[in-house]
Design a protein around this motif. Structure first.
Motif, mmCIF file in Angstrom:
data_model
loop_
_atom_site.group_PDB
_atom_site.id
_atom_site.type_symbol
_atom_site.label_atom_id
_atom_site.label_comp_id
_atom_site.label_asym_id
_atom_site.label_seq_id
_atom_site.Cartn_x
_atom_site.Cartn_y
_atom_site.Cartn_z
ATOM 1 N N GLN A 1 3.576 4.079 -2.776
ATOM 2 C CA GLN A 1 3.809 4.699 -1.466
ATOM 3 C C GLN A 1 4.086 6.191 -1.621
ATOM 4 O OE1 GLN A 1 6.343 2.698 1.366
ATOM 5 N NE2 GLN A 1 6.716 4.600 2.465
ATOM 6 N N GLY A 2 4.804 6.553 -2.690
ATOM 7 C CA GLY A 2 5.074 7.968 -2.944
ATOM 8 C C GLY A 2 3.785 8.757 -3.085
ATOM 9 N N ARG A 3 2.866 8.195 -3.844
ATOM 10 C CA ARG A 3 1.560 8.878 -4.024
ATOM 11 C C ARG A 3 0.821 8.986 -2.687
ATOM 12 N NH1 ARG A 3 1.739 6.687 -9.002
ATOM 13 N NH2 ARG A 3 1.095 4.606 -8.344
ATOM 14 N N LYS A 4 0.837 7.909 -1.923
ATOM 15 C CA LYS A 4 0.129 7.935 -0.617
ATOM 16 C C LYS A 4 0.749 8.976 0.308
ATOM 17 C CE LYS A 4 -1.496 3.158 -0.605
ATOM 18 N NZ LYS A 4 -0.755 1.863 -0.596
ATOM 19 N N MET A 5 2.076 9.050 0.337
ATOM 20 C CA MET A 5 2.737 10.033 1.215
ATOM 21 C C MET A 5 2.440 11.454 0.735
ATOM 22 S SD MET A 5 6.386 8.270 2.227
ATOM 23 C CE MET A 5 6.989 8.003 0.577
ATOM 24 N N ALA A 6 2.438 11.644 -0.594
ATOM 25 C CA ALA A 6 2.139 12.981 -1.133
ATOM 26 C C ALA A 6 0.724 13.389 -0.729
ATOM 27 C CB ALA A 6 2.285 12.964 -2.649
ATOM 28 N N GLU A 7 -0.212 12.454 -0.879
ATOM 29 C CA GLU A 7 -1.605 12.810 -0.597
ATOM 30 C C GLU A 7 -1.876 12.914 0.904
ATOM 31 O OE1 GLU A 7 -4.315 10.580 -3.026
ATOM 32 O OE2 GLU A 7 -3.302 11.297 -4.848
ATOM 33 N N TYR B 1 1.255 17.358 -7.578
ATOM 34 C CA TYR B 1 2.515 16.671 -7.272
ATOM 35 C C TYR B 1 2.817 15.633 -8.341
ATOM 36 C CZ TYR B 1 -0.234 12.648 -5.812
ATOM 37 O OH TYR B 1 -1.104 11.589 -5.800
ATOM 38 N N THR B 2 4.078 15.336 -8.473
ATOM 39 C CA THR B 2 4.486 14.219 -9.331
ATOM 40 C C THR B 2 5.431 13.344 -8.503
ATOM 41 O OG1 THR B 2 6.328 15.542 -10.172
ATOM 42 C CG2 THR B 2 4.321 15.497 -11.508
ATOM 43 N N VAL B 3 5.380 12.048 -8.780
ATOM 44 C CA VAL B 3 6.214 11.079 -8.052
ATOM 45 C C VAL B 3 7.129 10.381 -9.047
ATOM 46 C CG1 VAL B 3 6.209 8.946 -6.688
ATOM 47 C CG2 VAL B 3 4.458 10.687 -6.291
ATOM 48 N N GLU B 4 8.397 10.306 -8.705
ATOM 49 C CA GLU B 4 9.349 9.610 -9.574
ATOM 50 C C GLU B 4 10.168 8.669 -8.699
ATOM 51 O OE1 GLU B 4 12.103 12.308 -11.438
ATOM 52 O OE2 GLU B 4 13.388 10.645 -12.120
ATOM 53 N N VAL B 5 10.249 7.396 -9.098
ATOM 54 C CA VAL B 5 11.081 6.441 -8.358
ATOM 55 C C VAL B 5 12.453 6.415 -9.017
ATOM 56 C CG1 VAL B 5 11.337 4.046 -7.608
ATOM 57 C CG2 VAL B 5 9.068 5.078 -7.736
ATOM 58 N N MET B 6 13.473 6.712 -8.214
ATOM 59 C CA MET B 6 14.841 6.746 -8.750
ATOM 60 C C MET B 6 15.541 5.500 -8.236
ATOM 61 S SD MET B 6 15.091 10.668 -7.449
ATOM 62 C CE MET B 6 16.616 11.171 -8.209
#
Lengths: 80, 80
Positions: free
Chosen positions: A57-63, A74-79
């Motif tokens: 989802q992070g990637r989809k929101m970034a794109e 962009y880079t996505v990290e799940v914390m």
């Protein structure tokens, strides 16, 4: 779940904001700063069940919205 | 040496940019996003001899210019 999306200007793309900060630092006597690049950090609280779907989802929101893919990376990290 | 300064709005300070992104994500059908906070990442190339003086300089630059200490918090990381 918290997702961190870091967005930075692609290498080679002029960074006017970075240039302005560099000049301002120089006027404040920080003479040893050779380059300044500015990026965005977006922290999102997302209701997701697992890390993989959160990262997807992070990637989809970034794109879709958070990054301008023409000039930004962009880079996505799940914390936890 | 590369210094990374992350600047975020302090907890409790309203983040209008985050709110706007949250609403935009909702219109793009990302319905499970409960909170969005936006921060800045500043990457600086600095001519320093050791990590400690680089970290000190990072703090000084953050407090002199990069962060608004009234409403923002910052962290400094020295990268190799």
């Amino acid at each position: 779940m918290k997702i961190r999306v870091d967005v930075v200007l692609r290498e080679g793309v002029l960074d006017p904001q970075g240039k302005a900060i560099g000049h301002a630092l120089e006027t404040l006597d920080f003479k040893n700063v050779s380059d300044v690049r500015v990026g965005k950090t977006i922290l999102l609280d997302v209701d997701c069940h697992d890390t993989k779907s959160a990262a997807d989802q992070g990637r989809k929101m970034a794109e879709a919205l958070l990054a301008n893919l023409v000039i930004e990376d962009y880079t996505v990290e799940v914390m936890k």
